[in-house]
Design an enzyme around this catalytic site. Sequence first.
Site, short mmCIF file in Angstrom:
data_model
loop_
_atom_site.label_atom_id
_atom_site.label_comp_id
_atom_site.label_asym_id
_atom_site.label_seq_id
_atom_site.Cartn_x
_atom_site.Cartn_y
_atom_site.Cartn_z
N CYS A 70 0.87 -1.18 0.00
CA CYS A 70 0.00 0.00 0.00
C CYS A 70 0.90 1.22 0.00
O CYS A 70 1.77 1.35 0.87
CB CYS A 70 -0.88 -0.02 1.25
SG CYS A 70 -1.77 1.53 1.58
N CYS A 177 -1.24 3.12 -7.45
CA CYS A 177 -2.05 2.63 -6.34
C CYS A 177 -2.10 1.12 -6.47
O CYS A 177 -2.31 0.60 -7.58
CB CYS A 177 -3.46 3.22 -6.39
SG CYS A 177 -4.62 2.50 -5.20
#
Length: 253
Positions: A70, A177
């Site tokens: 992440c 992302c």
Amino acid sequence: MIVALIDSGLGLLPTAAWLRKLRPDVDLLLQLDPDGAPWGPKPEPWVIDRVVDAARTSLRHGAEVIVLPCNTASVTALEQVRAEVGPGVPVIGTVPAIKPAAAVCASVAVWATAATTASRYQADLIARFGGGAKVIGVACHGLADAIDGGDLLAAKESIAAAAAETPDDVEGVVLGCTHYPLVVDDILAALPVGVRLFDSAQAVAAQTIRRMDALGRPRTGSGAVHVLNSGRPGELPWGAAAFESGRVLGAEL
């Protein structure tokens, strides 16, 4: 050997699926945070506390390696997690693949969340790793949320909007992302033929295996997948089954 992966939502799936493909014997502990998601817009101290607490939980469940697949968790809390768990537990973070993209493309777009696109973090990465390439940020409004909800129609709409904001001369798109590789086929379909995509999931998985093997411990895993939702034992959310990576990890429609 138990490897823990920590993310607020489904962004951990691509890296976890690569780990499953490369080392099917390894036990995986997938930690999601539905109570606190999304992390991106939250204050940094809040995110640090959330990620560090998840790391502590990982250790209590026997994790010997921790992965932060992440971008928000990595840029905000990587060093704090390493300090918390100590040098005996490898902690692997995630960085958008700007450097390899800029090395082979003259013009690069970094697709990311609105918060990441506007962040000093991404600007610094572009300055450090952009080299001689022209690198711009493109905000993909709502795409991560659509993926977390398994809403493929909304994801396609977000992708179309981002593609419309991407300059015509772009040769490469960095998926900034960790959610975005889940819809890689839709992203490719929305871009001109020949545009190359770059993401870090496979590289992070490979680095995890290198760090894991360097520990020199016996390979005794059974390939089990355990899920914690905000610290509670559970299952992957139903939306995970909309994606191949989720199904590889046991999510069912």
